[in-house]
Structures are given as structure tokens and as C-alpha cells.
Design a protein around this motif. Structure first.
Motif, short mmCIF file in Angstrom:
data_model
loop_
_atom_site.label_atom_id
_atom_site.label_comp_id
_atom_site.label_asym_id
_atom_site.label_seq_id
_atom_site.Cartn_x
_atom_site.Cartn_y
_atom_site.Cartn_z
N LEU A 189 0.82 -1.22 0.00
CA LEU A 189 0.00 0.00 0.00
C LEU A 189 0.85 1.26 0.00
O LEU A 189 0.46 2.30 -0.54
CB LEU A 189 -0.91 0.02 1.23
N PHE A 190 2.01 1.18 0.64
CA PHE A 190 2.82 2.38 0.85
C PHE A 190 3.91 2.57 -0.22
O PHE A 190 4.73 3.48 -0.10
CB PHE A 190 3.47 2.33 2.23
N GLN A 191 3.91 1.75 -1.25
CA GLN A 191 4.91 1.91 -2.30
C GLN A 191 4.64 3.13 -3.17
O GLN A 191 5.56 3.67 -3.79
CB GLN A 191 4.95 0.64 -3.16
N ASP A 192 3.39 3.56 -3.22
CA ASP A 192 3.01 4.72 -4.05
C ASP A 192 3.23 6.00 -3.25
O ASP A 192 2.63 6.21 -2.19
CB ASP A 192 1.54 4.58 -4.45
N LEU A 193 4.09 6.88 -3.77
CA LEU A 193 4.40 8.14 -3.09
C LEU A 193 3.14 8.96 -2.86
O LEU A 193 3.00 9.63 -1.82
CB LEU A 193 5.41 8.95 -3.92
N ARG A 194 2.20 8.91 -3.78
CA ARG A 194 0.97 9.70 -3.64
C ARG A 194 0.16 9.24 -2.42
O ARG A 194 -0.43 10.07 -1.73
CB ARG A 194 0.13 9.58 -4.92
N VAL A 195 0.16 7.95 -2.16
CA VAL A 195 -0.55 7.44 -0.98
C VAL A 195 0.14 7.92 0.29
O VAL A 195 -0.51 8.37 1.24
CB VAL A 195 -0.63 5.90 -1.02
N ARG A 196 1.47 7.83 0.31
CA ARG A 196 2.21 8.27 1.50
C ARG A 196 2.01 9.76 1.76
O ARG A 196 1.78 10.19 2.90
CB ARG A 196 3.71 7.96 1.34
N GLN A 197 2.09 10.56 0.72
CA GLN A 197 1.91 12.00 0.90
C GLN A 197 0.47 12.32 1.28
O GLN A 197 0.22 13.25 2.07
CB GLN A 197 2.32 12.75 -0.36
N ALA A 228 -8.21 18.11 1.42
CA ALA A 228 -8.60 18.16 0.01
C ALA A 228 -7.44 17.69 -0.87
O ALA A 228 -7.65 16.96 -1.86
CB ALA A 228 -9.01 19.58 -0.37
N LYS A 229 -6.22 18.08 -0.52
CA LYS A 229 -5.04 17.62 -1.26
C LYS A 229 -4.86 16.11 -1.09
O LYS A 229 -4.50 15.40 -2.04
CB LYS A 229 -3.80 18.36 -0.74
N ALA A 230 -5.13 15.60 0.12
CA ALA A 230 -5.04 14.16 0.36
C ALA A 230 -6.02 13.41 -0.53
O ALA A 230 -5.67 12.39 -1.16
CB ALA A 230 -5.31 13.85 1.83
N VAL A 231 -7.27 13.91 -0.62
CA VAL A 231 -8.28 13.27 -1.47
C VAL A 231 -7.85 13.28 -2.93
O VAL A 231 -7.98 12.29 -3.67
CB VAL A 231 -9.64 13.98 -1.29
N ASP A 232 -7.30 14.40 -3.37
CA ASP A 232 -6.87 14.53 -4.76
C ASP A 232 -5.76 13.53 -5.08
O ASP A 232 -5.78 12.88 -6.13
CB ASP A 232 -6.40 15.97 -5.01
N LEU A 233 -4.79 13.39 -4.20
CA LEU A 233 -3.68 12.46 -4.43
C LEU A 233 -4.17 11.01 -4.46
O LEU A 233 -3.72 10.21 -5.30
CB LEU A 233 -2.63 12.63 -3.34
N LEU A 234 -5.07 10.66 -3.56
CA LEU A 234 -5.58 9.29 -3.55
C LEU A 234 -6.38 8.98 -4.81
O LEU A 234 -6.30 7.87 -5.36
CB LEU A 234 -6.45 9.07 -2.30
N THR A 235 -7.13 9.96 -5.28
CA THR A 235 -7.88 9.77 -6.53
C THR A 235 -6.93 9.59 -7.70
O THR A 235 -7.13 8.71 -8.56
CB THR A 235 -8.82 10.96 -6.77
N GLN A 236 -5.87 10.42 -7.74
CA GLN A 236 -4.87 10.28 -8.80
C GLN A 236 -4.24 8.89 -8.79
O GLN A 236 -3.89 8.33 -9.83
CB GLN A 236 -3.77 11.32 -8.62
N ALA A 237 -4.08 8.34 -7.58
CA ALA A 237 -3.44 7.03 -7.44
C ALA A 237 -4.41 5.88 -7.73
O ALA A 237 -4.02 4.71 -7.65
CB ALA A 237 -2.88 6.88 -6.03
N GLY A 238 -5.68 6.21 -8.06
CA GLY A 238 -6.63 5.18 -8.45
C GLY A 238 -7.48 4.62 -7.33
O GLY A 238 -8.19 3.62 -7.52
N TRP A 239 -7.45 5.27 -6.18
CA TRP A 239 -8.25 4.81 -5.04
C TRP A 239 -9.57 5.57 -5.04
O TRP A 239 -9.63 6.77 -4.82
CB TRP A 239 -7.50 5.04 -3.73
N ILE A 240 -10.66 4.83 -5.28
CA ILE A 240 -11.99 5.42 -5.45
C ILE A 240 -12.87 5.03 -4.27
O ILE A 240 -12.85 3.88 -3.82
CB ILE A 240 -12.65 4.91 -6.76
N PRO A 241 -13.68 5.98 -3.72
CA PRO A 241 -14.54 5.66 -2.57
C PRO A 241 -15.49 4.50 -2.85
O PRO A 241 -16.14 4.45 -3.91
CB PRO A 241 -15.31 6.96 -2.33
N VAL A 243 -10.80 11.06 4.66
CA VAL A 243 -10.29 11.03 3.29
C VAL A 243 -10.43 9.65 2.66
O VAL A 243 -9.91 9.40 1.57
CB VAL A 243 -8.82 11.49 3.22
N GLY A 244 -11.12 8.73 3.36
CA GLY A 244 -11.40 7.42 2.78
C GLY A 244 -10.42 6.32 3.13
O GLY A 244 -10.32 5.32 2.42
N ILE A 245 -9.69 6.49 4.23
CA ILE A 245 -8.74 5.47 4.69
C ILE A 245 -9.28 4.85 5.99
O ILE A 245 -9.67 5.57 6.91
CB ILE A 245 -7.36 6.09 4.95
#
Length: 551
Positions: free
Chosen positions: A306-314, A360-373, A413-415
């Protein structure tokens, strides 16, 4: 090497301390009884040492005990000045203690020091301690720095020359100094065990012998550790006659014992209880907030896909409201932080990037990484929920409050985060001992590290220090970090090292593998009957225990 401080995110009932000792009736100048036992210090904490052998652990609470029993080359006082102890001076290139090529360090040892069983302290003990650290059979948490030594040669009984493979910048703060965690150990007691097998299972581990101001008496697991004054201590007999360190399983229980005068002190206490500490009578208790090199942080285990994607970590970092934690958990006592170097350190990089709270930035990054609610609001990707466990030390008010807040913030943020805590002895155990951190048996971990005055963090972040080789329990490999760590290690020049530390702080902040939540200002609470004690920021306040006195 760094000391794990359970007290920062977890923070130890005690039975009678000295058999049926009568409680004293010493008073403050205004005549208020304090309930102390003259000549006896009783202090509590939530964490118990995993072993009495300094080789085999790295908890702050254990290092505090070492300061009573053992001896280091150097310690630091409340003003962060070096105090020579078993070494009589501090080697530098200017005074000739460090050779011109930087590869030989000469230490002059203190004469007249005795082990608590009467044997003399000599160069033999220094050489043995290094060999014990380097013995692969011993479950040492980190050999970082000591593995750069090629040999240690005695020059008589009271001088040693340490020969290095290459320049090692933090050598003076590390080798057999408090910053390196390992005090000098007695060769005459342990040499044969080290040569014939290992030191993981020897009587010393439960009954240590040192050169310090107090001798070990007994350890009743889960209850207390008892010490008594060493009459042959090289500085002279301590003023205290006895010390009882009591392990109590709950923060609130210690607070009650302070109120009822069943204990005299709580050193490095959790700031979560600061408002309650302020209600203690000032005629009976001193209360002081002290800045520290300890920082509370959230580590992400890079073994977890889960944590390999920088966008998820940020995104996780943006989802954390550090100011809310500081206000609601530390009651305003914490100090905001970008990375792992304290703001009052010479190596601090004020320009390291900040990740301010921005859901809001956290939500945007997770969406970019393909994580959908998903239907319940928890994000999903390829049928997998975005969820992981949060772990800290069992029983600590600060840790539990932090976990509850993070659960809520992540949920926004959906985690999904679930809580799974562990006893301190298991959480901080070595890799060989099945430790949760060192074995990588966690997803996200909340705890604190206590930095040394020297900010060397190679053992925490270099890829070469992934357990069992070191303390990189993030299981993180980053070439930028590796190059910068190699650079800071390669010079004794503070200005050179500072440039590399700035790079390290930048990379740690950006990569978001670990999030420094805040630097701790610890609450120190102690009876007005205890004199000579003065809180210190440099790792431990037990630097002058021979001067402490209980009225």
C-alpha cells in the motif's frame, strides 16, 4: 543509534517499596508534608526494560537505568555540555586526540575506577565491549559506527587507540558515549561467555555490574527495579541511599500515586497529562516542561505494498492535522516539525518542506493514485480496501489519544485504520527477540525516537541498516538518503555535515515514509524533597544522579 521512547506515545502499581519502610514526614518550608522516605527515591514509569544488558536493547527507559548503574566515556548535562566520565578528555583534531588523517582516535581513561564487584576498570574493558558489540551471535540492535572500527589497541591500562576503516563523523558522540547507547561492559565477567557463545542468555542480563553510582539489587519483572548506593563510586558515595524504579501499567495510576505520595517522581512524563500535573500542589511537587531531542512520529512499513506509491504516503501526511495533535494530545506543549532534527539543533534545516494539513489535497492524491470511494466511503482499488493497522505501546494515554484522532482524520479522506497495540517489551524488542518494529510486523507505527546531540540518523534511514543490521524498521531503501548519509559520516567538520543533514531532512519530508508529528516537550514531575535534579534535553536527565538527595 537512537533510543525508542515509549513514554512519548505511551507512557508504569506498586507494592511496598522497601519492605515495610515507614513513610517519612519531611516538609517544605511552609510545613506541608511530602510523604517522602529520606534517602530513598521512588520513581515510576510505564515501560519496563526488556533486559539489563545494554547491548541488547535501545529503549530510553533502559538507558536511564544505565545512567545509575553503568559508565560511559561521556555524558551531557542540562546545558548540553559534555561531561567526561570514564574518558578524561574529548579527542579532537585540534588537541591531537584525532589523527590528521582522521583514522585514529586516542582516548585517555580515568584511573582509580572500580567495577561494583571491586575489579579495576581498564583498557581491557573497552576492547572487550567493542568485541561484544561486533559478535554476530549477540542480538545487538545496531552496530552502526562500531563496524567502522578495524581494531582498538591498548597503550598500557589507561589509554586506547581506536583505528577506523574511514572517517566516521559522529565517532566521538557514538563510541562508548551516551549517544551510542552502549556503556563500557566488564570484561572480567563477560569475556569468556562472549568468546564461547553469546551474551543473549547470561546472568548479567538480569543482574548487571557496572561502574556507576548505584549497584543493582533486584529486578522483579512487571513490578520494580531496586538499586542501592555504590560506596566505592569514583566520585564518592552518592547522597541517595536507595532507588526504587517502579513499573506501573497505566498513566493514570502513576498520577494517582503522585497525588497520594506513593511515588516521588515521574521523569519524561507524557504531556497529555500536563493539565493534571498542574493541579499538583507546588509546595509538594516541582513541574517543568523541558525541550527535547525526542520526536513523536508515524512510521509506514515499506514492506506493505500500500505504501509503495508516493501519492498514498503523501496523502496520509496531508490527512494528519499536526496542530490538532499538538493542541488536543500534548495540550499545546509539542513543537511543530518538518523532519527529524530538532529546531534547536545545529543541523536543523528550516527550509525543509512542510506538508500542512490539507484533506482536500489528500483526497486529490488518492484519486490520482486510483483509489476510489466504496459504498461505505473507504477507498478501493482493484477490489482492495485502503486500510491498515495503527500500532503503538499498550496502555499509554498519549498513544491512545493520537490513534483515535488519526483514525478519524484518515476516515475523512477514505482510509480505514484499525488499532493493534503491543506491550513495550515486545514492541521495541530486537529483531532477534521478535520485536514488532524490528521484525516489520506492523503497518503504521506510532512512537518516539530520542535523538542524540549529534543528529546522526544513519542507523534509522540508510538501506544498509535494515534489520537485522540496524534500526531502519521502515524497511526503506532510498539512494538519495544513502548518499547524504554517507556524506555526513565522512567528515568531522560540522559545516560539511550540516549540508548533508539538510538534504536528508528534505528527502525525509518529501518521501513521507515517516511523518514527524511534533517534537516533545516532556513534563518532569518530582517531589520538592528531591534536590540536585535538573531536567535535560540531551537524551536523559540522569547525568548527575550521585548528587541527588531525598530529604
Amino acid at each position: 543509534m537512537k533510543r525508542a521512547a515509549a513514554v512519548a506515545l505511551a507512557s508504569f502499581a506498586l507494592l511496598a517499596i522497601v519492605g515495610c519502610s515507614k513513610i517519612g514526614t519531611s516538609t517544605t518550608p511552609n510545613g506541608v508534608a511530602q510523604g517522602t522516605v529520606p534517602g530513598v527515591l521512588r520513581y515510576d514509569d510505564i515501560q519496563e526494560p526488556s533486559t539489563m544488558n545494554p547491548l541488547l536493547r535501545a529503549e530510553a527507559v533502559s538507558s536511564d537505568v544505565d545512567m545509575f548503574v553503568m559508565g560511559f566515556f561521556y555524558n551531557y548535562d542540562s546545558d548540553m555540555h559534555v561531561i567526561p566520565e570514564l574518558a578524561t578528555d574529548v579527542p579532537t583534531q585540534r588537541n591531537g586526540g584525532i589523527s590528521k588523517d582522521g583514522l585514529t582516535i586516542t582516548y585517555h581513561l580515568r584511573k582509580g575506577v572500580k567495577w561494583q564487584d571491586g575489579a579495576p576498570f581498564t583498557a581491557r574493558d573497552v576492547i572487550f565491549t567493542w568485541k561484544a558489540i561486533m559478535n554476530p551471535k549477540n542480538n545487538v540492535e545496531s552496530r552502526n559506527g562500531y563496524d567502522q572500527i578495524t581494531s582498538i589497541d591498548p597503550v598500557g591500562d589507561y589509554e586506547v587507540k581506536v583505528h577506523l576503516k574511514k572517517i566516521y563523523g559522529p565517532a566521538i558522540a557514538t563510541f562508548f558515549a551516551f549517544g551510542g547507547l552502549v556503556p563500557i561492559l566488564p570484561a572480567h565477567l563477560l569475556e569468556k561467555d562472549n568468546e564461547s557463545g553469546d551474551l543473549n542468555h547470561v546472568p548479567f542480563n538480569t543482574h548487571p555490574v557496572g561502574t556507576g553510582p548505584f549497584t543493582f539489587v533486584r529486578w522483579i519483572h512487571g513490578d520494580r527495579i531496586e538499586l542501592e548506593a555504590n560506596p566505592d563510586y569514583w566520585r564518592g558515595p552518592p547522597k541517595l541511599k536507595r532507588i526504587v524504579f517502579r513499573i506501573v501499567s497505566d498513566d493514570n495510576t502513576i498520577l494517582v500515586q503522585l497525588k497520594t505520595h506513593e511515588t516521588d517522581a515521574w521523569f519524561r512524563a507524557p504531556s497529555a497529562l500536563y493539565p493534571q500535573f498542574k493541579s499538583l500542589p507546588p509546595s509538594q511537587y516541582n513541574l517543568q516542561l523541558e525541550a527535547s531531542f525526542a520526536y513523536s512520529h508515524l512510521d509506514l512499513n515499506m514492506k506493505n505494498p500500500l505504501f509503495q506509491d508516493l501519492r498514498v504516503r503523501q496523502a496520509i501526511k496531508y490527512a494528519i492535522n499536526d496542530q490538532e495533535l499538538i493542541q488536543n494530545v500534548t495540550h499545546g506543549t509539542g513543537v511543530p516539525a518538518q523532519a527529524e532534527v530538532a529546531p534547536f539543533s545545529w543541523a536543523y534545516n528550516k527550509d525543509a518542506p512542510w506538508f500542512r494539513y490539507d484533506p482536500a489535497k489528500a483526497v486529490d492524491l488518492l484519486t490520482q493514485a486510483g483509489w476510489i470511494p466504496g459504498p461505505d466511503g473507504i477507498r478501493m482499488k482493484n477490489g482492495q480496501r485502503l486500510e491498515f493497522t495503527l500500532s503503538a505501546v499498550t496502555g499509554g494515554k498519549t498513544g491512545e489519544e493520537t490513534e483515535a484522532i488519526l483514525q478519524q482524520e484518515f476516515r475523512k479522506v477514505g482510509i480505514a485504520a484499525t488499532i493493534k497495540n503491543y506491550p513495550a517489551s515486545l514492541f521495541f524488542a530486537t529483531e532477534g527477540g521478535g520485536g514488532i518494529l524490528q521484525s516489520g510486523k506492523y503497518d503504521a507505527a506510532l512512537f518516539a525516537w530520542v535523538e542524540s546531540i549529534d543528529p546522526d540518523d544513519n542507523s534509522l534511514f540508510s538501506s544498509s541498516q535494515i534489520p537485522p543490521n540496524g534500526q531502519n524498521s521502515l524497511f526503506w531503501s532510498d539512494p538519495v538518503i544513502d548518499r547524504a548519509e554517507a556524506g555526513q559520516l565522512s567528515s568531522y567538520d560540522q559545516n560539511v555535515r550540516k549540508k548533508y543533514f539538510a538534504q536528508i531532512q528534505d528527502e525525509i519530508a518529501t518521501q513521507a515514509v515517516t511523518d514527524t508529528l511534533y517534537f516533545n516537550r516532556y513534563a518532569y514531575v518530582w517531589s520538592t524533597g528531591l534536590t540536585g535534579f535538573k531536567p535535560a534535553p540531551a537524551g536523559t536527565s540522569n547525568y548527575n544522579t550521585w548528587e541527588w538527595e531525598m530529604q
